[in-house]
Design an enzyme around this catalytic site. Structure first.
Site, PDB file in Angstrom:
ATOM      1  N   LYS A 161       0.897  -1.204  -0.121  1.00  0.00           N
ATOM      2  CA  LYS A 161       0.058   0.246  -0.019  1.00  0.00           C
ATOM      3  C   LYS A 161       0.939   1.336   0.151  1.00  0.00           C
ATOM      4  CE  LYS A 161      -2.311  -1.392   3.887  1.00  0.00           C
ATOM      5  NZ  LYS A 161      -1.602  -2.647   4.173  1.00  0.00           N
ATOM      6  N   ARG A 220     -10.118   0.527   8.227  1.00  0.00           N
ATOM      7  CA  ARG A 220      -9.357  -1.169   8.773  1.00  0.00           C
ATOM      8  C   ARG A 220     -10.539  -1.920   9.583  1.00  0.00           C
ATOM      9  NH1 ARG A 220      -3.622   0.331   8.679  1.00  0.00           N
ATOM     10  NH2 ARG A 220      -2.260  -1.511   8.860  1.00  0.00           N
ATOM     11  N   ARG A 254      11.287  -5.997   4.752  1.00  0.00           N
ATOM     12  CA  ARG A 254      11.304  -4.565   4.425  1.00  0.00           C
ATOM     13  C   ARG A 254      11.950  -3.522   5.236  1.00  0.00           C
ATOM     14  NH1 ARG A 254       4.784  -3.043   4.976  1.00  0.00           N
ATOM     15  NH2 ARG A 254       4.790  -3.176   7.250  1.00  0.00           N
ATOM     16  N   ARG A 272      10.616  -1.519  10.753  1.00  0.00           N
ATOM     17  CA  ARG A 272       9.558  -0.968  11.978  1.00  0.00           C
ATOM     18  C   ARG A 272       9.631  -1.714  13.001  1.00  0.00           C
ATOM     19  NH1 ARG A 272       4.323   0.151   8.267  1.00  0.00           N
ATOM     20  NH2 ARG A 272       3.625  -1.101  10.075  1.00  0.00           N
ATOM     21  N   ARG A 299      -0.472  -9.643  13.356  1.00  0.00           N
ATOM     22  CA  ARG A 299      -1.241  -8.458  12.342  1.00  0.00           C
ATOM     23  C   ARG A 299      -2.113  -8.730  11.303  1.00  0.00           C
ATOM     24  NH1 ARG A 299       3.888  -5.025  10.897  1.00  0.00           N
ATOM     25  NH2 ARG A 299       2.603  -4.024   9.493  1.00  0.00           N
TER      26      ARG A 299
END
Ligand code: AMP
Length: 207
Positions: free
Chosen positions: A8, A81, A120, A151, A162
């Protein structure tokens, strides 16, 4: 829309290069609040680090201010969400005489997700998202030279949690939009450029 790691943020960045949109990543808005070290930021930090969702009321209140003041088209990245957020967004847009042009779902097979998330990194300076692996063990951003960081919620364990939260709370949002005639699915298991090509066609068609 899309699960964690679907792309995204990457696709939003590509869209911004081509279209005069305002980009609202609710994750980025929350991370900024955390960086400000406010009392609210501290509470949010605990929620994000546990991989859970920030309460709907708080998200909706944060978004309302930004939506009201925006003259441009908006890319919502990571919002809504939950169905409650989707309902609140409809109500908010009605009130401001705005409407949704397209809801784009970036679809990614489950087996790809965790691997993508743990590999990532994000650039501290420009926010670009890159994937690192043994072939590309980058520590600095190719575009601006900024330092890359991982992160705190991007560990394998938190990514799995998640993903469960996504299935439980966010997938019902798909149902919410699927009969509106504005819901589109793109295959996220392609190169970023290919995914972008598919998204661009949708944007051109709904403009
Ligand atoms: P993201 O950067 O989109 O992956 O979001 C990171 C984290 O921020 C999520 O795991 C949630 O804890 C929180 N978050 C982001 N957007 C929302 C939202 N719309 N509603 C609730 N929590 C959110």
């Amino acid at each position: 829309m899309g699960c964690p790691g679907a792309g995204k943020g990457t696709q939003s960045a590509l869209l911004l290069k081509k279209f005069p949109f305002k980009h609202i990543s609710t994750g980025d808005v929350l991370r900024k609040e955390i960086a400000s070290k406010s009392e609210l930021g501290l509470q949010i930090s605990q929620i994000i680090n546990s991989g859970n969702l920030v309460p709907d009321e708080l998200m909706i209140a944060m978004l309302e201010k930004i939506v009201e003041s925006s003259e441009q088209g908006i890319i919502f990245d990571g919002f809504p969400r939950t169905v409650k957020q989707a309902e609140a967004l409809d109500e908010m847009l009605n009130r401001f005489h705005k409407e949704i042009s397209a809801v784009i779902m970036i679809d990614l097979p489950e087996e790809e997700v965790v691997d993508r998330i743990v590999s990532r990194r994000q650039c501290k300076a420009c926010g670009a998202i890159v994937r690192v692996n043994s072939k590309n063990p980058a520590t600095h951003c190719e575009a601006c030279g900024g330092e890359l960081f991982s992160r705190q919620d991007d560990t394998a364990e938190k990514a799995k949690h998640r993903l469960n939260v996504y299935y439980q709370d966010t997938l019902p949002v798909k149902q919410f939009y699927s009969n509106t005639g504005k819901y589109f699915v793109v295959n996220g298991n392609q190169t970023p450029e290919q995914v972008f090509g598919d998204i661009q066609k949708i944007i051109e068609a709904v403009k």
